[in-house]
Design an enzyme around this catalytic site. Structure first.
Site, mmCIF file in Angstrom:
data_model
loop_
_atom_site.group_PDB
_atom_site.id
_atom_site.type_symbol
_atom_site.label_atom_id
_atom_site.label_comp_id
_atom_site.label_asym_id
_atom_site.label_seq_id
_atom_site.Cartn_x
_atom_site.Cartn_y
_atom_site.Cartn_z
ATOM 1 N N ASP A 8 45.120 -1.919 28.996
ATOM 2 C CA ASP A 8 45.626 -2.616 27.810
ATOM 3 C C ASP A 8 44.647 -3.752 27.515
ATOM 4 O O ASP A 8 43.784 -4.076 28.337
ATOM 5 C CB ASP A 8 47.035 -3.166 28.088
ATOM 6 C CG ASP A 8 47.599 -3.945 26.897
ATOM 7 O OD1 ASP A 8 47.520 -3.450 25.766
ATOM 8 O OD2 ASP A 8 48.098 -5.069 27.090
ATOM 9 N N SER A 9 44.819 -4.373 26.353
ATOM 10 C CA SER A 9 43.992 -5.540 26.041
ATOM 11 C C SER A 9 44.299 -6.689 27.004
ATOM 12 O O SER A 9 43.516 -7.628 27.118
ATOM 13 C CB SER A 9 44.274 -6.000 24.611
ATOM 14 O OG SER A 9 45.631 -6.423 24.510
ATOM 15 N N TYR A 40 43.586 -7.396 20.682
ATOM 16 C CA TYR A 40 42.912 -6.309 19.960
ATOM 17 C C TYR A 40 43.464 -6.185 18.526
ATOM 18 O O TYR A 40 42.861 -5.527 17.699
ATOM 19 C CB TYR A 40 43.181 -4.965 20.645
ATOM 20 C CG TYR A 40 42.366 -4.643 21.878
ATOM 21 C CD1 TYR A 40 41.546 -5.586 22.502
ATOM 22 C CD2 TYR A 40 42.406 -3.358 22.426
ATOM 23 C CE1 TYR A 40 40.821 -5.254 23.641
ATOM 24 C CE2 TYR A 40 41.677 -3.018 23.556
ATOM 25 C CZ TYR A 40 40.884 -3.969 24.167
ATOM 26 O OH TYR A 40 40.168 -3.628 25.285
ATOM 27 N N CYS A 71 48.526 0.684 25.244
ATOM 28 C CA CYS A 71 48.304 -0.247 24.142
ATOM 29 C C CYS A 71 48.484 0.547 22.846
ATOM 30 O O CYS A 71 47.775 1.534 22.621
ATOM 31 C CB CYS A 71 46.877 -0.782 24.253
ATOM 32 S SG CYS A 71 46.344 -1.800 22.883
ATOM 33 N N ASN A 72 49.443 0.136 22.033
ATOM 34 C CA ASN A 72 49.683 0.842 20.769
ATOM 35 C C ASN A 72 48.460 0.776 19.860
ATOM 36 O O ASN A 72 48.134 1.741 19.164
ATOM 37 C CB ASN A 72 50.869 0.212 20.028
ATOM 38 C CG ASN A 72 52.192 0.476 20.708
ATOM 39 O OD1 ASN A 72 52.907 1.386 20.351
ATOM 40 N ND2 ASN A 72 52.520 -0.325 21.703
ATOM 41 N N GLU A 150 49.995 -13.784 26.540
ATOM 42 C CA GLU A 150 48.914 -13.771 27.537
ATOM 43 C C GLU A 150 48.871 -15.073 28.332
ATOM 44 O O GLU A 150 48.496 -15.094 29.491
ATOM 45 C CB GLU A 150 47.548 -13.567 26.850
ATOM 46 C CG GLU A 150 47.288 -12.142 26.397
ATOM 47 C CD GLU A 150 47.030 -11.172 27.544
ATOM 48 O OE1 GLU A 150 46.213 -11.477 28.415
ATOM 49 O OE2 GLU A 150 47.679 -10.104 27.573
ATOM 50 N N CYS A 182 54.368 -2.848 20.207
ATOM 51 C CA CYS A 182 53.236 -3.414 20.954
ATOM 52 C C CYS A 182 53.733 -3.596 22.378
ATOM 53 O O CYS A 182 54.846 -4.098 22.581
ATOM 54 C CB CYS A 182 52.829 -4.759 20.344
ATOM 55 S SG CYS A 182 51.701 -5.737 21.370
ATOM 56 N N THR A 183 52.930 -3.169 23.346
ATOM 57 C CA THR A 183 53.418 -3.178 24.731
ATOM 58 C C THR A 183 53.624 -4.590 25.284
ATOM 59 O O THR A 183 54.266 -4.756 26.318
ATOM 60 C CB THR A 183 52.463 -2.385 25.651
ATOM 61 O OG1 THR A 183 51.128 -2.880 25.477
ATOM 62 C CG2 THR A 183 52.521 -0.899 25.341
ATOM 63 N N HIS A 184 53.068 -5.585 24.616
ATOM 64 C CA HIS A 184 53.336 -6.968 25.049
ATOM 65 C C HIS A 184 54.766 -7.411 24.722
ATOM 66 O O HIS A 184 55.323 -8.278 25.397
ATOM 67 C CB HIS A 184 52.389 -7.948 24.340
ATOM 68 C CG HIS A 184 51.006 -8.029 24.905
ATOM 69 N ND1 HIS A 184 50.060 -7.056 24.700
ATOM 70 C CD2 HIS A 184 50.415 -8.984 25.666
ATOM 71 C CE1 HIS A 184 48.929 -7.420 25.291
ATOM 72 N NE2 HIS A 184 49.116 -8.592 25.894
#
Ligand code: DGL
Length: 267
Positions: A8-9, A40, A71-72, A150, A182-184
């Site tokens: 992922d980013s 990203y 990561c989408n 993050e 979004c995976t976050h």
């Protein structure tokens, strides 16, 4: 023995790793966070495609036999190129769970919170077109959310203010179902429920993604049923910070595994 690479980013893919460790714990995992380059979500398509390919090649050189693009944004922009370059390896992507959302929404009003790139992508728009539904879909780009996540700010004053702004269009539309594209974002679920109310249905596709991973592992005869279990955490920015956040965010999932960690430079 199969080693599964997940990238992922940044820390968003931990939401997918969490589910992978729950459903398929008897594998080695290599988690790569490209934190030096997060987010990203607003980068160019060309950049995301090239970077995703470089990271996938790196993971394969590290011994991974299956890859999860957790990561989408990278899935939307790069998964076709990755699959073309690596036809012999199972590549599993993630995409916003619009299809389950439209079937589950009772009032036919669904919100989609995703990055700007995911919402603009051809893949996402093709997914929208393929829907045979009279649901009203309200897309919203979560600008600025990933950098705060993050930095570990899941409930700071800044996060509260920004998230409330992003969720306002959903409140105004009266959605009953929200897709986290979004995976976050699953890390924001408690705060989202606080703002939109506990009855809101939240659609996160991690479970379905890992089921697909297991199907592919079986197809490629990579399914593993017994330990040993190792997770290697790599970050292009600060691996100790990555592991610190992982231990905080997905503690239970990590209990059964030994952890190795390294900061890497990937050109
Ligand atoms: N976690 C990512 C996604 O699912 C990337 C977000 C970002 O880096 O902007 O889209």
């Amino acid at each position: 023995m199969a080693t599964i690479g997940v990238f992922d980013s940044g820390i968003g893919g931990l939401t997918v790793l969490n589910e992978a460790l729950r459903q398929a714990p008897a594998h080695h995992y290599t988690y790569l966070a490209d934190s030096a380059n997060a987010p990203y979500g607003e980068k160019s398509v060309e950049w995301i495609t090239k970077r995703s390919l470089d990271l996938c090649h790196w993971l394969v050189r590290e011994g991974c036999q299956a890859l999860v693009v957790a990561c989408n944004t990278a899935t939307a922009e790069a998964i076709e190129s990755i699959r073309q370059e690596m036809p012999a390896i199972p590549i599993i992507g993630v995409e916003p769970g619009i299809k389950p959302a439209v079937t589950q929404s009772a009032n036919h009003k669904v919100g989609v919170l995703a990055t700007q790139n995911t919402l603009k992508s051809d893949k996402f728009n093709a997914l929208l077109k393929s829907l045979d539904s009279d649901c009203e879909l309200i897309p919203q780009a979560g600008l600025g959310l990933v950098p705060l996540i993050e930095s570990g700010q899941l409930d700071s004053v800044e996060m509260n203010t920004l998230l409330r702004e992003h969720l306002q269009p959903f409140e105004e539309a009266g959605i009953d179902t929200l897709v986290l594209g979004c995976t976050h974002y699953p890390f924001l679920t408690p705060l989202i429920r606080e703002i939109l109310g506990s009855e809101i249905q939240i659609i996160d596709t991690s479970e379905a993604v890992v089921k697909q991973l297991s199907r592919k592992l079986e197809e490629f005869q990579l399914l593993q049923s017994a330990p040993p279990r190792v997770i290697r955490f790599y970050s292009t920015s600060d691996a100790d910070a990555l592991v610190g956040l992982a231990k905080q965010l997905i503690p239970t999932a990590l209990e059964q595994h030994s952890i190795e960690t390294s900061t890497v430079f990937i050109s």
